[in-house]
Design a protein around this motif. Structure first.
Motif, mmCIF file in Angstrom:
data_model
loop_
_atom_site.group_PDB
_atom_site.id
_atom_site.type_symbol
_atom_site.label_atom_id
_atom_site.label_comp_id
_atom_site.label_asym_id
_atom_site.label_seq_id
_atom_site.Cartn_x
_atom_site.Cartn_y
_atom_site.Cartn_z
ATOM 1 N N GLY A 425 1.140 -0.874 0.328
ATOM 2 C CA GLY A 425 -0.146 -0.222 -0.140
ATOM 3 C C GLY A 425 0.600 1.550 0.141
ATOM 4 O O GLY A 425 1.958 1.187 0.107
ATOM 5 N N CYS A 474 -4.270 0.572 -1.989
ATOM 6 C CA CYS A 474 -3.732 -0.836 -1.510
ATOM 7 C C CYS A 474 -3.594 -1.336 -2.890
ATOM 8 O O CYS A 474 -4.999 -1.004 -3.575
ATOM 9 N N ASP A 501 -8.577 -7.717 3.689
ATOM 10 C CA ASP A 501 -6.981 -6.618 3.415
ATOM 11 C C ASP A 501 -7.736 -5.085 3.060
ATOM 12 O O ASP A 501 -7.464 -4.534 3.952
ATOM 13 N N TRP A 505 -6.701 -2.705 5.870
ATOM 14 C CA TRP A 505 -5.453 -1.480 5.782
ATOM 15 C C TRP A 505 -5.806 -0.373 6.162
ATOM 16 O O TRP A 505 -5.158 0.628 6.888
#
Length: 532
Positions: A425, A474, A501, A505
């Motif tokens: 990211g 990301c 995910d 982040w």
């Protein structure tokens, strides 16, 4: 030193965008198309430019408020073919212009849409794919009453009848055509009401043309059943080349005429698989081979930006027919790599942080010209000396804009996803960032999902940062550039692993001392909009 300003929406009017760069056969100069925006009309125009391989300022080659695009050198380097709408804003034609001076002349006078085109090896013809305007549309153009009424009915005969950015599709299909350079005589090489033909390419001896077509019973339903076909240069009976099933792109003959290289994205119904580089014997004396399948790489260009569409280039053969070079999307970059005919000795030719777009070699592959973009600049044209590996920047468009702008600070972050998976990211801090201050933030989610954010300029991100936001983004599972397992993780399962995910982040960024947890926003386009 004067105080730098921040990126603004007005900068979109100022950017000049380079596309379609091609190195001359003798390696002495490159041609490219440079796009500009006319603020008053909001229209985009482009002209052809030339730049010497020895350096010096580029010079404008064509002029006028039109779109001149897709330049291609004749084999002898004396002429450039290109597409232009200079006589009719709504209708492109193929044009020729001599390199040593003179007016461009129209080569075609057709009504419809042009795709890719290519010079024949002897420089006497061009092959191109073209979709004619429907007869009903042509009749409306000639009859004022019909034009006033517009479309009064639609007869839908196919499953795929609309497309984003195009609306309702015409009844006509994409066909192969050729045109003679001397007299402009155009000839349609393929016929039919069901199938499309794409990606035409000449054999080295000029006797055959390879192309891609889906010849299944219902191509719209079985969209991933592409095949390679060979047809005589003058038209006639075509021959299918035996290959593994799956979507195919960009076939290219080897210089010795023995092999066809092409890209293939997995097999049928396996959209999550990597795009790989394949070769197959032209005469059918062996099976097709996947040269890159053992490396778990996504061949081609998948790195996103919001200013121009970076081209995925076909594979390029070495003069001795023993190596191929191609783009690779990997960890936020688009690299230029090469591999030998046995699928060994993978080498990185251009590996700097950023995105390699259009690339081309001179006749003997002693020089390589390529467009290269980075997070803090739009793509510029570079030249690489193959023997020494030395590179030199040939153009510097937009440098005055970027020199005067404070873009903020971009930080790359690798972190663990919820399943122990590695994720990449970036955090963009606003200009004038103060560590002790709390900032609002925006999570950006890319579309696709089979794509990647990375090391390329995104005006939207810098514009938001200029307005005081921390922007973070990301590449969650489902995207490309991180191997097949990363892409396959959300196959038929959107909004599960990818969502997890993204939230991992968000949790990581929220812990930053400069993030205001009460002012965290999210946005995205297409699939990114779905995830939003």
């Amino acid at each position: 030193m004067a105080k730098q300003r921040r990126m603004s929406a007005e900068d979109l009017y100022r950017f000049e965008i380079s596309t379609g760069a091609r190195l001359s056969p003798d390696g002495q100069q490159s041609v490219f198309s440079l796009q500009r925006v006319e603020r008053e009309s909001q229209k985009k125009y482009s002209n052809l430019w030339l730049v010497s391989s020895q350096g010096g300022p580029p010079r404008q080659f064509t002029y006028g408020d039109q779109v001149d695009t897709q330049p291609g050198w004749s084999p002898d380097g004396r002429q450039i073919a290109f597409l232009s709408n200079r006589k009719n804003e709504k209708q492109f034609q193929l044009y020729l212009i001599p390199v040593d001076g003179g007016e461009a002349r129209p080569l075609t006078d057709l009504k419809g849409e042009f795709g890719a085109f290519e010079w024949s090896p002897d420089g006497r013809q061009l092959v191109f794919n073209f979709r004619k305007t429907d007869q009903a549309e042509l009749e409306r153009e000639k009859d004022e009453q019909k034009k006033k009424l517009g479309v009064v009915e639609r007869h839908i005969t196919r499953l795929v009848y609309k497309a984003d950015g195009s609306g309702f599709l015409p009844q006509e299909r994409w066909r192969l055509w050729s045109v003679t350079i001397q007299n402009g005589r155009a000839k349609q090489l393929t016929e039919g009401d069901v199938y499309d033909e794409h990606s035409p390419h000449w054999s080295p001896d000029g006797q055959q043309i390879v192309f891609i077509s889906n010849r299944s019973e219902d191509p719209d339903r079985t969209w991933d059943q592409d095949d390679l076909f060979l047809i005589p240069a003058g038209g006639g009976e075509m021959r299918r080349v035996e290959t593994a099933p799956g979507p195919k792109e960009a076939p290219r003959f080897s210089p010795d005429g023995r092999w066809l290289a092409y890209y293939q994205s997995g097999g049928q119904h396996e959209v999550w698989r990597n795009r790989n580089l394949w070769v197959v014997p032209v005469k059918g004396e062996g099976e097709a081979r996947n040269l890159t399948g053992g490396y778990d790489l996504q061949i081609g260009q998948e790195t996103m930006n919001d200013i121009d569409k970076v081209q995925m280039m076909p594979p390029a053969w070495s003069p001795d027919s023993r190596r191929l070079s191609f783009q690779v999307s990997y960890h936020g970059d688009t690299l230029l790599q090469s591999i030998d005919l046995e699928g060994n000795d993978l080498q990185t030719l251009i590996g700097e942080r950023g995105v390699v777009g259009d690339f081309s070699y001179d006749r003997d592959q002693s020089r390589l010209a390529y467009l290269h973009g980075q997070p803090d600049s739009l793509a510029q044209l570079w030249l690489c000396d193959i023997a020494t590996g030395r590179t030199r920047k040939l153009t510097r468009f937009n440098q005055n804009i970027f020199r005067g702008v404070d873009l903020g600070e971009l930080e790359e972050v690798w972190f663990k996803g919820p399943d122990g998976n590695d994720l990449q990211g970036w955090i963009l801090k606003p200009p004038g960032f103060e560590p002790g201050q709390k900032y609002p933030s925006i999570l950006e989610i890319h579309g696709g999902p089979m794509a990647q954010y990375g090391h390329y300029f995104m005006h939207e991100f810098y514009f938001l940062a200029a307005n005081g936001y921390v922007v973070y983004f990301c590449n969650p599972r489902g995207g490309q550039g991180y191997g097949e397992a990363h892409t396959k993780a959300i196959y038929n399962d959107w909004g599960n692993g990818d969502y997890a995910d993204l939230m991992a982040w968000v949790d990581l960024v929220q812990q930053k001392p400069y993030i205001d947890p009460a002012r965290m926003g999210v946005t995205g386009g297409s699939y990114g909009g779905f995830m939003t």
